[in-house]
Design a protein around this motif. Structure first.
Motif, PDB file in Angstrom:
ATOM      1  N   ALA A   1     -62.486 -33.265  63.941  1.00 53.26           N
ATOM      2  CA  ALA A   1     -62.987 -33.842  62.691  1.00 53.26           C
ATOM      3  C   ALA A   1     -62.907 -32.788  61.607  1.00 53.26           C
ATOM      4  CB  ALA A   1     -64.430 -34.328  62.858  1.00 53.26           C
ATOM      5  N   ALA A   2     -62.337 -33.168  60.452  1.00 55.10           N
ATOM      6  CA  ALA A   2     -62.180 -32.210  59.352  1.00 55.10           C
ATOM      7  C   ALA A   2     -62.704 -32.831  58.071  1.00 55.10           C
ATOM      8  CB  ALA A   2     -60.715 -31.823  59.199  1.00 55.10           C
ATOM      9  N   SER A   3     -63.501 -32.079  57.341  1.00 61.28           N
ATOM     10  CA  SER A   3     -64.028 -32.533  56.058  1.00 61.28           C
ATOM     11  C   SER A   3     -64.103 -31.317  55.146  1.00 61.28           C
ATOM     12  CB  SER A   3     -65.427 -33.134  56.233  1.00 61.28           C
ATOM     13  OG  SER A   3     -66.409 -32.118  56.141  1.00 61.28           O
ATOM     14  N   PRO A   4     -64.427 -31.506  53.863  1.00 57.67           N
ATOM     15  CA  PRO A   4     -64.563 -30.330  52.992  1.00 57.67           C
ATOM     16  C   PRO A   4     -65.637 -29.346  53.487  1.00 57.67           C
ATOM     17  CG  PRO A   4     -64.391 -32.324  51.683  1.00 57.67           C
ATOM     18  CD  PRO A   4     -64.538 -32.770  53.109  1.00 57.67           C
ATOM     19  N   ASP A   5     -66.525 -29.755  54.393  1.00 56.43           N
ATOM     20  CA  ASP A   5     -67.542 -28.857  54.940  1.00 56.43           C
ATOM     21  C   ASP A   5     -67.016 -27.948  56.058  1.00 56.43           C
ATOM     22  OD1 ASP A   5     -69.440 -29.799  53.255  1.00 56.43           O
ATOM     23  OD2 ASP A   5     -70.701 -30.734  54.774  1.00 56.43           O
ATOM     24  N   GLY A   6     -65.981 -28.413  56.783  1.00 57.05           N
ATOM     25  CA  GLY A   6     -65.498 -27.601  57.894  1.00 57.05           C
ATOM     26  C   GLY A   6     -64.658 -28.429  58.850  1.00 57.05           C
ATOM     27  N   ILE A   7     -64.322 -27.798  59.983  1.00 55.71           N
ATOM     28  CA  ILE A   7     -63.451 -28.428  60.978  1.00 55.71           C
ATOM     29  C   ILE A   7     -64.099 -28.286  62.349  1.00 55.71           C
ATOM     30  CG2 ILE A   7     -61.163 -28.356  62.072  1.00 55.71           C
ATOM     31  CD1 ILE A   7     -60.210 -26.940  59.411  1.00 55.71           C
ATOM     32  N   LEU A   8     -64.218 -29.401  63.069  1.00 53.07           N
ATOM     33  CA  LEU A   8     -64.716 -29.379  64.443  1.00 53.07           C
ATOM     34  C   LEU A   8     -63.564 -29.661  65.390  1.00 53.07           C
ATOM     35  CD1 LEU A   8     -67.081 -29.492  66.581  1.00 53.07           C
ATOM     36  CD2 LEU A   8     -67.079 -31.969  66.197  1.00 53.07           C
ATOM     37  N   VAL A   9     -63.423 -28.821  66.408  1.00 53.26           N
ATOM     38  CA  VAL A   9     -62.471 -29.083  67.487  1.00 53.26           C
ATOM     39  C   VAL A   9     -63.282 -28.953  68.764  1.00 53.26           C
ATOM     40  CG1 VAL A   9     -60.303 -28.431  68.575  1.00 53.26           C
ATOM     41  CG2 VAL A   9     -60.612 -28.030  66.127  1.00 53.26           C
ATOM     42  N   SER A  10     -63.471 -30.071  69.471  1.00 54.68           N
ATOM     43  CA  SER A  10     -64.390 -30.025  70.605  1.00 54.68           C
ATOM     44  C   SER A  10     -63.951 -30.928  71.734  1.00 54.68           C
ATOM     45  CB  SER A  10     -65.787 -30.450  70.138  1.00 54.68           C
ATOM     46  OG  SER A  10     -66.680 -30.484  71.231  1.00 54.68           O
TER      47      SER A  10
END
Lengths: 469, 469
Positions: free
Chosen positions: B316-325
């Motif tokens: 998941a990627a948004s202007p707040d950051g990126i999650l790779v899980s």
């Protein structure tokens, strides 16, 4: 010794970090002795100095890479700019013409050709000196470096030496005559070749300047080879055979010798191989947790990445995009990266770099591009105008000299400049610090090639030091 | 029927899409019947209309969510804004006071309390009507919805009904008397409870308005309960017990009944549960290849994601950051998300939304924030000034009305406005289309709370239509 550093083509095998203007050799992913990040080209340039090789170096490269090379190696490095991309033979031929006809180097001097991207240790550079000595001694027309294979790869070219007793060129230095070349054999054949003493061809060649100039003269149309000059060869670059050095020179050479090298040598051309030599497993704003294993994460964005429970993966984020890949599968990246390509979102220029922050398109087709420009201290964006766009500059850091339609003034943080289409403009950062500004481009068409350059002589240093005081 | 939609707290279980101002219920990740993306709150609001429930609805929520609710549900929805966050009992009490004292609803009308975030089907909403009927018929003081458990979860509260023969409130409608509540039992106990007919407590309650107003009067200090008014309760919100509705009302009720519901019901509170109901596996600019399995990718950025060889993962990627899980590991996200938090990079406001494009800090401590603002057609940024920052606005799309220090003018694409600290300013998009602009904030401190609001009466519609003509 004269050295030609071949700064090769661009590509997307390391997307999103590499793209059509930012080649892998410019990525700052390795680490120097002080722990600072450095690129492949910076590493090879540093190692040449550390190996105390007294060399006359030129970098042979395409126009699109000149800015990046100046940005990473500085202003002083000599660059031979290829007028068009035409493979390695024309590039080496042009560089030799530069040595012989522009720098007037004696034709009995030795030239060593070196790619900029292999990852090697200092011994590799000492081997170059041995190659120079062998070429000087006239052991053969061409001396190649033979890299000791670490596995039977089907990706490389192999050099098979004469190993019969007495066939060595020089017993004491271990130089072999070359029997033949085998390009990308199957793994089974590669295994056999290795058992016969074959080595990888790492694209490192040494020869006398005169030897190659002779080949160049033969390669040019007959009416041109009299009274050769560098500019004549430059202008007729398109008439040089579009061929690799291996096919055009190595295969036709009368005598070839191989000097073995058995130290570290790696081709960091894919994410998988690069991952082994990365300065750190996690570069940039990265938070990892919950059983992460054998994973590398490179984050060039200014937002954090959180990674949980990853195993054997590659995550890379840049203004161009985000790659999330299994390590093994990363070698299949290229066709996917080719489909997503739009335009580079980050580029190094001779004056500094830019990042695209936002690209917008209105319903009626008007376009807006917002960029962050960073001019390095003392560097300038050359005098130019655009036909199809207005530009708004908001200086956010530092100060510098702005010229708009021949009127010069000092600008600093907080200043806003509106440059209308057709207006000539230039910007120079003062020596003391970098200058950054937000640029908003407004137009129906926003293209990098909508640019007309104009002559401009900057005020002398004294003048603008005065203005600052 | 009066309905209280409880729009609950914020959190980071769905980081980087959710953050302290953007709660999970506002994420547009679900799909409506037309295939358009919708959020949880939009879904529940749409389903209430589709179930043809004639209801007087208020949304009870915190001040920080009011803008997002107006942005997603429109201007017409009634909102009860909690003066501070104090758990569910005070929120429901204030909403009931709004019905009884502000809207003067008769005290025998039924109120249904409903959280905004469960994922359910239309039958769930028909069940609300049955609950209303049961409350009207006086079956019990409180009617709860009992959700048929799909597995013995240790995360939920359980409602254990009386199942002895003859203990049903109404045989024909299947309403049970409630024997007792069990909060988050172990999985073993949960299994037993389910075998006894226990149901999950989904936080859906029905009661007569008068019943709760009586509780409210008791909960307030004695000197206040005479001549109650909505504003009096609002102002003394801090004196209401900071307690959940379950503890403050349900546990003390004399008679409680449960109406079972066995349709779809899911709590989409974590990436793992959300992934099952996501509108599509890949949302946004996503390219997948090379054996990708059981993976969801949500990309809110304007750069592409390429995914190769992933299995059972969440990206998941948004202007707040990126999650790779890894999917399973994603439930451990919260503590990591808490550490990376800096400031929200994207927020929905009543007038539209903003995205932070870049945050810079100079060596001398000056800060710059570059944002993209989008004002929805007809919406306005209220009249304000800042003490610690200048702002530059570059209009990039649309046109609108700008006010700076009481001077009004029309602005459109290409206009640049410099607002110095202390200058009052407001901006309104004309009715015809959205207005977007790049905002560059310049100051030593850039804080959202550096804002002073000023009164301003916009020119009437006729006036500015005239200006446009």
């Amino acid at each position: 010794m004269n050295i030609i550093l071949l700064s090769g083509g661009s590509g997307k095998r390391l997307w999103p970090l590499s793209n059509d203007t930012r080649s892998k050799q410019f990525l700052k992913l390795l680490k120097d002795d002080q722990g600072n990040l450095e690129s492949m080209v910076q590493r090879v340039y540093r190692q040449l100095r550390e190996a105390q090789i007294e060399a006359n170096i030129v970098v042979a490269t395409a126009a699109s890479q000149v800015d990046a090379i100046r940005c990473q190696l500085g202003d002083k490095v000599a660059i031979v700019e290829e007028p068009e991309r035409r493979d390695t033979f024309p590039a080496i031929a042009l560089s030799c013409a530069y040595f012989a006809l522009e720098q007037k180097r004696p034709e009995d001097e030795v030239v060593v050709v070196l790619p900029v991207d292999p990852y090697a240790d200092l011994e590799y550079f000492h081997t170059l000196k041995d190659m120079e000595r062998a070429a000087e001694a006239g052991v053969a027309d061409l001396i190649l470096m033979g890299i000791k294979p670490s596995y039977p790869s089907a990706k490389y070219g192999y050099i098979l030496p004469e190993i019969e007793p007495g066939s060595m060129c020089e017993e004491e230095t271990g130089i072999y005559r070359v029997k033949r070349f085998i390009e990308k054999p199957s793994e089974t054949v590669a295994e056999q070749l290795i058992s016969y003493g074959a080595a990888w061809n790492g694209g490192v060649f040494a020869f006398r300047l005169g030897y190659l100039m002779e080949t160049v003269r033969h390669a040019l149309p007959e009416d041109m080879s009299n009274e050769l000059s560098y500019s004549k060869i430059y202008e007729n670059y398109h008439s040089l055979p579009k061929n690799s050095f291996d096919y055009e020179v190595v295969e036709k050479a009368a005598s070839i010798a191989m000097l073995p090298y058995s130290g570290t040598w790696k081709d960091l051309g894919t994410w998988n191989t690069l991952s082994e030599e990365l300065a750190e497993s996690y570069i940039g704003m990265v938070t990892v947790g919950e059983e992460i294993r054998d994973t590398i994460i490179v984050n060039e964005l200014s937002i954090p990445i959180i990674a949980l429970g990853l195993s054997n993966m590659i995550v890379a984020a840049s203004p161009d995009g985000i790659l999330v890949s299994d390590k093994g599968k990363s070698s299949y990246l290229k066709p996917y990266a080719d489909t997503v390509y739009e335009r580079p979102m980050y580029e190094e220029r001779s004056w500094g770099d830019y990042k695209v922050l936002k690209y917008q398109k209105t319903r009626s087709g008007e376009r807006t591009m917002t960029k962050l420009l960073t001019l390095k201290a003392g560097q300038a964006i050359s005098y130019r105008s655009h036909q199809k766009r207005d530009e708004v500059w908001i200086v956010t850091d530092g100060y510098g000299q702005l010229v708009v339609d021949n009127v010069m003034k000092t600008v600093r943080r907080g200043d806003v400049v509106y440059i209308r289409r057709g207006q000539k403009h230039a910007l120079r950062a003062y020596e003391e610090q970098d200058l950054s500004c937000i640029e908003v481009q407004l137009g129906r068409e926003l293209e990098e090639n909508d640019i007309e350059l104009h002559p401009w002589v900057w005020a002398c240093e004294e003048l603008y030091s005065e203005r600052l005081a």
